[in-house]
Design a protein around this motif. Structure first.
Motif, PDB file in Angstrom:
ATOM      1  N   LEU B 137       0.821  -1.204   0.000  1.00  0.00           N
ATOM      2  CA  LEU B 137       0.000   0.000   0.000  1.00  0.00           C
ATOM      3  C   LEU B 137       0.856   1.254   0.000  1.00  0.00           C
ATOM      4  O   LEU B 137       1.896   1.314   0.664  1.00  0.00           O
ATOM      5  N   GLU B 138       0.395   2.245  -0.732  1.00  0.00           N
ATOM      6  CA  GLU B 138       1.053   3.548  -0.752  1.00  0.00           C
ATOM      7  C   GLU B 138       0.241   4.504   0.133  1.00  0.00           C
ATOM      8  O   GLU B 138      -0.986   4.495   0.099  1.00  0.00           O
ATOM      9  N   VAL B 139       0.948   5.326   0.913  1.00  0.00           N
ATOM     10  CA  VAL B 139       0.256   6.267   1.799  1.00  0.00           C
ATOM     11  C   VAL B 139       0.020   7.577   1.072  1.00  0.00           C
ATOM     12  O   VAL B 139       0.965   8.198   0.586  1.00  0.00           O
ATOM     13  N   VAL B 140      -1.244   8.007   1.000  1.00  0.00           N
ATOM     14  CA  VAL B 140      -1.551   9.241   0.281  1.00  0.00           C
ATOM     15  C   VAL B 140      -2.170  10.321   1.179  1.00  0.00           C
ATOM     16  O   VAL B 140      -2.457  11.424   0.715  1.00  0.00           O
ATOM     17  N   GLY B 141      -2.367  10.000   2.462  1.00  0.00           N
ATOM     18  CA  GLY B 141      -2.945  11.004   3.347  1.00  0.00           C
ATOM     19  C   GLY B 141      -3.064  10.479   4.756  1.00  0.00           C
ATOM     20  O   GLY B 141      -2.646   9.350   5.041  1.00  0.00           O
ATOM     21  N   ARG B 142      -3.627  11.316   5.620  1.00  0.00           N
ATOM     22  CA  ARG B 142      -3.910  10.832   6.971  1.00  0.00           C
ATOM     23  C   ARG B 142      -5.217  11.420   7.490  1.00  0.00           C
ATOM     24  O   ARG B 142      -5.590  12.549   7.152  1.00  0.00           O
ATOM     25  N   ILE B 143      -5.905  10.604   8.268  1.00  0.00           N
ATOM     26  CA  ILE B 143      -7.137  11.034   8.938  1.00  0.00           C
ATOM     27  C   ILE B 143      -6.898  10.823  10.426  1.00  0.00           C
ATOM     28  O   ILE B 143      -6.483   9.734  10.839  1.00  0.00           O
ATOM     29  N   THR B 144      -7.131  11.872  11.225  1.00  0.00           N
ATOM     30  CA  THR B 144      -6.890  11.751  12.670  1.00  0.00           C
ATOM     31  C   THR B 144      -8.129  12.215  13.433  1.00  0.00           C
ATOM     32  O   THR B 144      -9.097  12.692  12.833  1.00  0.00           O
ATOM     33  N   LYS B 145      -8.070  12.105  14.752  1.00  0.00           N
ATOM     34  CA  LYS B 145      -9.177  12.615  15.559  1.00  0.00           C
ATOM     35  C   LYS B 145      -9.286  14.129  15.420  1.00  0.00           C
ATOM     36  O   LYS B 145     -10.358  14.689  15.628  1.00  0.00           O
ATOM     37  N   THR B 146      -8.182  14.777  15.054  1.00  0.00           N
ATOM     38  CA  THR B 146      -8.230  16.222  14.781  1.00  0.00           C
ATOM     39  C   THR B 146      -9.067  16.495  13.526  1.00  0.00           C
ATOM     40  O   THR B 146      -9.890  17.417  13.506  1.00  0.00           O
ATOM     41  N   THR B 147      -8.879  15.664  12.484  1.00  0.00           N
ATOM     42  CA  THR B 147      -9.678  15.786  11.262  1.00  0.00           C
ATOM     43  C   THR B 147     -11.165  15.705  11.590  1.00  0.00           C
ATOM     44  O   THR B 147     -11.981  16.486  11.093  1.00  0.00           O
ATOM     45  N   ILE B 148     -11.519  14.717  12.416  1.00  0.00           N
ATOM     46  CA  ILE B 148     -12.931  14.497  12.736  1.00  0.00           C
ATOM     47  C   ILE B 148     -13.471  15.655  13.576  1.00  0.00           C
ATOM     48  O   ILE B 148     -14.604  16.114  13.375  1.00  0.00           O
ATOM     49  N   THR B 149     -12.651  16.163  14.496  1.00  0.00           N
ATOM     50  CA  THR B 149     -13.082  17.286  15.332  1.00  0.00           C
ATOM     51  C   THR B 149     -13.341  18.515  14.453  1.00  0.00           C
ATOM     52  O   THR B 149     -14.323  19.229  14.648  1.00  0.00           O
ATOM     53  N   LYS B 150     -12.485  18.713  13.469  1.00  0.00           N
ATOM     54  CA  LYS B 150     -12.668  19.831  12.542  1.00  0.00           C
ATOM     55  C   LYS B 150     -13.975  19.664  11.762  1.00  0.00           C
ATOM     56  O   LYS B 150     -14.749  20.615  11.617  1.00  0.00           O
ATOM     57  N   ALA B 151     -14.250  18.445  11.287  1.00  0.00           N
ATOM     58  CA  ALA B 151     -15.489  18.189  10.543  1.00  0.00           C
ATOM     59  C   ALA B 151     -16.709  18.403  11.437  1.00  0.00           C
ATOM     60  O   ALA B 151     -17.734  18.943  11.006  1.00  0.00           O
ATOM     61  N   PHE B 152     -16.603  18.024  12.700  1.00  0.00           N
ATOM     62  CA  PHE B 152     -17.700  18.211  13.659  1.00  0.00           C
ATOM     63  C   PHE B 152     -18.017  19.701  13.817  1.00  0.00           C
ATOM     64  O   PHE B 152     -19.189  20.100  13.816  1.00  0.00           O
ATOM     65  N   VAL B 153     -16.964  20.508  13.941  1.00  0.00           N
ATOM     66  CA  VAL B 153     -17.158  21.955  14.082  1.00  0.00           C
ATOM     67  C   VAL B 153     -17.853  22.508  12.836  1.00  0.00           C
ATOM     68  O   VAL B 153     -18.776  23.316  12.927  1.00  0.00           O
TER      69      VAL B 153
END
Lengths: 161, 161
Positions: B137-153
């Motif tokens: 697998l090649e890594v093309v990005g990251r999703i973190t709890k910060t990402t989700i918190t931003k989406a929640f806001v």
């Protein structure tokens, strides 16, 4: 403009209902148990406490529960980079201190708490209320990015309105 | 034209629309830049990289970008507790290895990614796609709890529907 198909009108738009629902969630209903330690605890023991309690942030209290500081994994990693003896350094040396701590209260909305986490780039907020003697703050809970992620998952699965 | 008063709707309730909206958000629209390192990097340098790049998780790759492991602040704190020389230990010793890495793909929904974060108790997921040679697998990005918190806001403030 977004296509306006598929929704209806009952005095409020679906969008308003949606935003209102997100903003209705309260800190008091989502907060988790705070893990508190005292200022004299060593950095070494603080790291151990994080692992034992499975948390990423510790709240530091003094004289009977007054909030004095916050210690994150990041703070502890930074000090661990040095060659110092982690058992000889108290957490009070590495913690963020009052009045620089970002807090929230039980009556705040989860939306407000999440906004604070993002705006101040912190991983956790202590949920606080005034101490009984009126001086300082007592820690009654914690809100973290994990709390918000959990709430996000609930929004995607629940019957909410 | 449909009368715009009263309660009514064909087919979907406001609640269904709400859940559908949350589930419409895609990983590809929210992922952030992944920070990758190689297996030989020392634990000491890995910690420095986290501070320099301001991330809580590093992805470890080998032979031209193949995902080999994931290292979190927690992994690094644990090893920092020991009395070992952090400059002499490679990250490959402390990382979570394939095939035990929880991943997501660009086409996944943010809801699925958030569910994986909660279910597997991890702070970040690498966003991956198959390597061109078909192996790994090649890594093309990251999703973190910060990402989700931003989406929640964003859910609490935006005109979304």
């Amino acid at each position: 403009a977004r296509p306006r198909v598929g929704y209806f009108y009952v005095g409020k738009t679906a969008n308003q209902l949606f935003v209102e629902h997100v903003r209705k969630l309260k800190v008091k209903d989502y907060k988790s148990r705070p893990v508190v330690v005292t200022e004299e605890l060593s950095v070494y023991d603080a790291i151990c406490t994080m692992f034992l309690e499975d948390v990423g942030t510790l709240f530091v209290v003094k004289d009977g529960g007054r909030l004095a500081g916050v210690v994150s994994r990041k703070d502890l990693l930074k000090i661990a980079l040095g060659k110092q003896d982690l058992q000889a350094i108290p957490v009070s040396v590495v913690m963020t201190r009052m009045p620089n701590i970002i807090t929230c209260s039980q009556e705040d909305t989860l939306y407000e708490a999440a906004s604070k986490l993002m705006r101040n780039q912190v991983d956790a907020l202590p949920v606080v209320r005034p101490m009984e003697d009126g001086e300082g703050l007592e820690v009654v809970g914690r809100i973290t990015k994990t709390t918000i992620t959990k709430a996000f998952v609930e929004l995607g699965q629940e019957s909410v309105l």
